[in-house]
Scaffold this active site. Structure first.
Site, short mmCIF file in Angstrom:
data_model
loop_
_atom_site.label_atom_id
_atom_site.label_comp_id
_atom_site.label_asym_id
_atom_site.label_seq_id
_atom_site.Cartn_x
_atom_site.Cartn_y
_atom_site.Cartn_z
N PHE A 1 24.95 36.87 44.65
CA PHE A 1 23.78 35.86 44.76
C PHE A 1 24.30 34.39 44.05
O PHE A 1 24.32 33.66 44.97
CB PHE A 1 22.73 36.34 43.75
CG PHE A 1 21.63 35.39 43.58
CD1 PHE A 1 21.00 34.74 44.61
CD2 PHE A 1 20.86 35.34 42.23
CE1 PHE A 1 19.81 33.81 44.29
CE2 PHE A 1 19.65 34.31 41.86
CZ PHE A 1 19.39 33.61 43.14
N ASP B 1 39.35 43.59 42.98
CA ASP B 1 38.53 44.17 41.90
C ASP B 1 39.09 43.41 40.67
O ASP B 1 40.68 43.64 40.52
CB ASP B 1 38.67 45.75 41.75
CG ASP B 1 37.72 46.31 40.52
OD1 ASP B 1 37.67 45.47 39.56
OD2 ASP B 1 37.79 47.45 40.41
N SER C 1 30.38 40.76 38.16
CA SER C 1 29.72 41.53 37.21
C SER C 1 28.21 42.22 37.90
O SER C 1 27.51 41.39 38.58
CB SER C 1 29.13 41.12 35.83
OG SER C 1 28.65 42.05 35.19
N ASN D 1 41.80 39.51 32.32
CA ASN D 1 42.63 38.97 33.31
C ASN D 1 42.57 37.71 33.63
O ASN D 1 43.47 37.06 33.94
CB ASN D 1 42.56 40.13 34.31
CG ASN D 1 42.95 41.50 34.27
OD1 ASN D 1 43.76 41.98 33.40
ND2 ASN D 1 42.38 42.57 35.04
N TYR E 1 25.44 46.46 29.72
CA TYR E 1 25.56 44.97 30.36
C TYR E 1 25.57 44.17 29.05
O TYR E 1 26.31 43.28 28.98
CB TYR E 1 24.29 44.90 31.02
CG TYR E 1 24.23 43.45 31.82
CD1 TYR E 1 25.44 43.08 32.68
CD2 TYR E 1 23.16 42.74 31.29
CE1 TYR E 1 25.06 41.78 33.22
CE2 TYR E 1 23.13 41.38 32.18
CZ TYR E 1 24.13 40.97 33.07
OH TYR E 1 24.14 39.73 33.67
N LYS F 1 28.76 41.44 27.95
CA LYS F 1 28.51 39.98 28.14
C LYS F 1 28.85 39.42 26.65
O LYS F 1 29.39 38.24 26.47
CB LYS F 1 27.12 39.59 28.53
CG LYS F 1 26.92 39.97 30.05
CD LYS F 1 27.74 38.96 30.87
CE LYS F 1 27.60 39.23 32.57
NZ LYS F 1 28.47 38.35 33.23
N TYR G 1 40.31 33.17 23.16
CA TYR G 1 41.47 32.45 23.91
C TYR G 1 41.32 30.79 23.62
O TYR G 1 42.45 30.25 23.73
CB TYR G 1 41.17 32.70 25.45
CG TYR G 1 41.99 33.74 25.89
CD1 TYR G 1 43.43 33.68 26.59
CD2 TYR G 1 41.93 35.13 25.50
CE1 TYR G 1 44.09 34.53 27.10
CE2 TYR G 1 42.81 36.27 25.97
CZ TYR G 1 43.78 35.81 26.55
OH TYR G 1 44.67 36.85 27.20
#
Length: 328
Positions: free
Chosen positions: A12, A57, A76, A100, A146, A150, A160
């Site tokens: 979406f 993926d 996701s 990744n 979920y 997140k 990072y």
């Protein structure tokens, strides 16, 4: 022309982001494993020279040849029906997938924007929710797969940023609606729209007094776009602060669709948030952003989209076959 990777691109929000960056004259590399996305959302872009599609993926090693300027990570499952059916894949895309892509951003020296969610606030004890609220989340509930995916996504992104000096952005996205949503995916608006168009009663969970705040997709995309090009690294709420109860919203849908369905009540799912409204003070200040599409206008456009779907699409239910997917 910048070169931009968008994951979850057939979904979406991802598909609308592809449109926006193409319109701005950039080169878009779309990536999706199509576990919940649909190529119909981006098929109009395949003829364009500045658009590429990778069927991949992101929980597996991600390689994109050539330079990258920006990465937007939107891969996701996002609807309750999906993440309750594929809980482990949901956790993997939030953890392994994000790892990744952060590594790819580091390699390419690219700025990366992570799509987080208002679900990091859980069933909030503070209302409205501002970015400095840490949330109230049940880590071991069915919804936790979920929510925690997140929350971890935000944590590793900031790690990072702090450890590697990576240029990062975090968008906390509140309920968004508009064209290209899937009917019957467990979210409020497509569920109500699908029921109304099929002549079914509208299902409200609990007593319907729980609240949500709905942001039209064009406003959401504008907020994300501005955040990407801002200089702000910490999370920013992007949503519409206009709050409404689910029961009132069901009544609005019945009025909009001109139907005479009844409202039926079912038990409230475990840990379903009772209140949800963003404090967008930070978005106003940092991004000079606020929603411009009111709910009445946005719902009319969304209803016209759902009405345009074929009878077959309206009548089918979300019975996606995940049995052949790598969900373990």
């Amino acid at each position: 022309m910048k070169r931009i990777l968008i994951t979850g691109a057939a979904g979406f929000l991802g598909s609308h982001l592809c449109d926006r960056f193409i319109e701005e004259g950039h080169q878009v590399i779309a990536m999706d494993n199509l576990i919940t996305g649909d190529l119909k959302n981006i098929e109009h872009l395949f003829q364009l020279e500045q658009f590429e599609f990778y069927h991949h993926d992101v929980t597996k090693f991600v390689h994109v040849p050539g330079p990258l300027d920006y990465i937007l990570h939107f891969a996701s499952p996002a609807s309750p029906i999906d993440y309750l059916k594929i809980p482990i894949q949901t956790l993997k895309v939030g953890a392994l997938g994000t790892h990744n892509l952060l590594g790819l951003a580091k390699e390419k020296q690219a700025r990366i924007l992570i799509a987080s969610t208002s679900e990091v606030y859980g069933d909030p004890l503070v209302h409205p929710q501002s970015e400095d609220y840490y949330g109230n989340v049940n880590t071991i509930s069915p919804r936790g797969v979920y929510d925690e995916a997140k929350r971890f996504q935000e944590s590793i992104t900031m790690a990072y940023h702090r450890f590697h000096g990576l240029d990062t952005r975090i968008a906390r996205i509140f309920n968004t609606y508009g064209p290209r949503m899937r009917l019957n995916d467990g979210r409020v608006i497509p569920a109500f729209m699908g029921q109304a168009l099929r002549g079914e009663n509208l299902t409200v969970f609990g007593d319907g007094k729980q609240t949500r705040s709905f942001c039209y997709v064009d406003d959401q995309i504008e907020g994300i776009y501005r955040l990407l090009f801002s200089d702000y690294n910490l999370p920013v709420n992007i949503g519409n602060p206009g709050e409404i109860s689910i029961l009132e919203f069901a009544e609005e849908v019945i009025k909009l669709t001109g139907t005479d369905q009844k409202i039926v009540f079912k038990p409230l799912p475990q840990d379903d948030p009772l209140q949800r409204r963003p404090d967008i003070s930070k978005a106003r200040e940092i991004l000079d952003w606020k929603p411009t599409v009111d709910r009445e206008e946005g719902m009319k456009m969304t209803y016209e989209y759902f009405k345009s779907l074929s009878r077959e699409e309206l009548e089918k239910r979300e019975h996606r076959d995940f049995s052949k997917r790598n969900t373990y």
